[in-house]
Design a protein around this motif. Sequence first.
Motif, short mmCIF file in Angstrom:
data_model
loop_
_atom_site.label_atom_id
_atom_site.label_comp_id
_atom_site.label_asym_id
_atom_site.label_seq_id
_atom_site.Cartn_x
_atom_site.Cartn_y
_atom_site.Cartn_z
N SER A 96 -9.33 19.49 51.15
CA SER A 96 -8.84 20.62 51.96
C SER A 96 -7.36 20.91 51.72
N LEU A 97 -6.86 20.39 50.61
CA LEU A 97 -5.42 20.60 50.33
C LEU A 97 -5.09 22.08 50.14
N PHE A 98 -6.04 22.83 49.56
CA PHE A 98 -5.74 24.19 49.15
C PHE A 98 -6.29 25.24 50.12
N GLU A 99 -5.53 26.21 50.33
CA GLU A 99 -5.91 27.34 51.18
C GLU A 99 -7.00 28.16 50.49
N ALA A 100 -6.83 28.29 49.15
CA ALA A 100 -7.82 29.03 48.37
C ALA A 100 -7.79 28.51 46.95
N GLN A 101 -8.81 28.89 46.22
CA GLN A 101 -8.93 28.38 44.84
C GLN A 101 -9.48 29.51 43.99
N LEU A 102 -8.74 29.86 42.91
CA LEU A 102 -9.15 31.00 42.08
C LEU A 102 -9.13 30.64 40.61
N GLN A 103 -9.95 31.37 39.86
CA GLN A 103 -9.95 31.19 38.41
C GLN A 103 -9.29 32.42 37.79
N THR A 104 -8.41 32.15 36.80
CA THR A 104 -7.75 33.28 36.13
C THR A 104 -7.69 33.02 34.64
N SER A 105 -7.47 34.11 33.92
CA SER A 105 -7.08 34.00 32.52
C SER A 105 -5.96 35.01 32.29
N ALA A 106 -4.78 34.47 32.08
CA ALA A 106 -3.65 35.36 31.81
C ALA A 106 -3.88 36.06 30.48
#
Lengths: 656, 165
Positions: free
Chosen positions: B134-144
């Motif tokens: 639960s450390l993270f508020e949210a989790q997202l995947q990206t590709s710059a």
Amino acid sequence: MESNNPSPLSESQELADFRQIILGKNNQRIRDVVEEDARKIVSKVLTEALHDRQNTDGTVSQVLAPLIEKAVEKSVLEKKDLFIGYLYPLVGGLIRKAVSAFITGFMEQTNLLLESSFTIKGLQWRFRAWRTGVPYAQYVIRQTFVFRVEQILLIHNETSMLLNTVVRDKTQATDGDTVSAMLSAINDFVSDSFYSANKDNKQFLDEIKTDDFTLLIKQGPQAMLVAAITGNYPAAIGESLQLSLETIHKIYGAELDQFDGDALPFVNTEQQLNDCLLAQQKESITLKKKKPWMAIALFMAFFFVIGYFTLLQWQLNSKIQRINSLVNTPGIVLLNVDACNNKICIELLRDPLAQPAAKWIEHAKLAGTEINIMERPYRSLDPVLIKESKVHKIKALPASPGIVLLDAELCDDKVCITILRDPLAEPALSWLKGTKLSATELVINERVYRSLDAQLTPLRLSLLAVQFPELTYINHVFSGQLSQEKFRQLKHLVAALPDEINLKSIISKVKVFPTLLPSKVKINRALLTQSINKLENTAIIFNQNESQLSGFSLNKLTLVSQNVFEILNLSEQLNSNIKILILGASSPKGSKVHNRQLSLARAQSVKTNLISNKVDAEVMEALGLGSLDKKDRRVMFSVVNISAAKTALDLEHTNQ
Amino acid sequence: MIQKKVCIFGASAVGKTSLVNRYVAGIFNDKYLTSIGVKIDKKIVKLNDNNVQLMLWDIEGIDRYSGFNRKFIRGASVAIVVVDQSRIQSFQDGLEITRMLKQEQEIPVILVINKSDLPPADAWHSILENESPSLFEAQLQTSAKQNTGVDNLFFDVAKISLNHT
Ligand SMILES: Nc1nc2c(ncn2[C@@H]2O[C@H](COP(=O)(O)OP(=O)(O)O)[C@@H](O)[C@H]2O)c(=O)[nH]1
Ligand SMILES: [Mg+2]
């Protein structure tokens, strides 16, 4: 020393005793001596000994290192400030390298900002900057300002966010937000790099500076104020920033505390920020290479204007000086002369008798200058003015009918007066009595004239009345009867009077004798001549030596008196003045004296008789002729026209 | 307009700067900013109700051995921790950083798994599931690189930044 020992024990004992005596107990004496020199001896060889030992087994550094470390540690702890001072230049060098990289970038952005803020002039400068190889931003700064605060940023400490900013050139797009954040970042970076050891001791950048560009930072508890300044700025800006920052903290304390990214509550800080947008323009922006004709022209114009005004001022001053050095004139006291609005303002006291102030000031020759004279009246005691006052008194005398003052002026301590005076007017001296000046003070030059003053008219009329005794003159009106001739005279004289009175009414009551026709005059003359002849041919005869009238003579004298009346009547109609001579004569008998007396007595008795016959005694003259040869013992008559010439003239007038 | 400070952390070369550059067109060139340790950009995010201006602090070069300037997190509304799914180590570093952040200040942390165009490292998913509690508020995947999930990321960051405070 040990070679000759007799008995080892005793010898050794002896030796020991001896040694003790020489060297002292426990070699104390020699130890004393050796110890005395030990310091000197060791100090001589210490460095070399340490060196040799270190080379041999390396133990010296092993022994010394911990000792030195401890000593340094102690020293650093005790004299921290000193060591920070020693280390600062070293650490500073490292930091500077980092900061300079940032500044380069920052300058580049500033360049961008500045570039958008200038127009045509900007392009020119950009070209020149490129030509001289100076960065454009610096060039602009150098050209324009001693210093100029380009932008003020109010930054929230906690979030590093821009609360408000003011920019000098409002059209310019700025990225104050990023600059604010970067500034905070660099501030944090620098303060951490130097002082990470001591977290309580907060350190802040207060200035980031290149040759021509400065970010001046004032740090407050909740916000900081940053001024982006071009040029060399004065210390006053720092104070101005500090002041604004304090004010902002005072006013927006709560908002700063609760700030969560909404800068709206800080819109009004603009006022405080604007206070910091200071600038000082360079006095002239001229470039050396090209001749700045505009500037030269402007300078020349400026010079001429200045010169012109200086000249004006100088002229004005010299004029003021001339006024100040004017020769005093009686009755004028100069109080103050000053320039006022390119005019000369003069304040003076002036006796009303003195010459006009403007006339006096004319002597200063102030052509072309406007002069404002503020004059206050006063009474001068100047002797010249006292004399002048005599002239003034005369000039102020009330007019007297028939006297006209032509001139009154001072002449040799007297007053010379020239007047015109009508003979009918009052004497000049009586008129001058009003001045209370004695006759000796006056020289009167009087010229006769005929005044038209209406006030003299009554006097003139009464004089006319004297001239015309046949008329009565009451209340300015003549009445009576006049011959036509005399009436014409009167009319003529009256017409010469000023026409303020009703002339017609003056003579309206004067009647004129009916005018004689010329034929009638001739007839009258003929009749007169006839009557005179008749009378002159009449003789009254007396007895010898008698002067009494006989009865016959008495009758005859009645006729004679008729004849005389006739003559007088006619002569009066003809306007001639006649006299009737009654001439007595005697016979030659008797003495001459007797005869003269007798002849006179006979004339007298005729005259007496004629008087009794109502003949005016005045028109008769009785004369005794004495003895006459032919016409003796008689009285004869002769008519004499005593106004013969005049009568002739009158007749001529009548004929015309 | 509301402004929010957002800090981006992560091990070296995970793609922090690439993400920000993909999202904004910055004035500052990276090369100066590496010296100080932070690069700052801004971007306005249009939400339904209001707009938010994000101040993006791209914090440089953090790994297990070199710490980061703790002051940079001060005043931030959201922290983004970027990891590179092709390197397990970057995730370990990300976790370390997140703990350090939480120590420093109570702040929502968003985990960004970048380089989604690359194949994930061996055991990536299992490690991720085990280690990201639960450390993270949210989790997202990206590709710059492929510009996927980038706009979404900052849109979410903006929303979270407003909810925070
Ligand atoms: N394949 C791939 N490479 C990326 C991606 N993001 C960044 N990189 C590369 O990763 C390297 C490091 O990126 P950089 O943005 O400098 O990482 P930073 O150190 O976290 O700022 C660069 O060579 C980038 O081209 C991505 O989404 N996919
Ligand atoms: Mg980077």
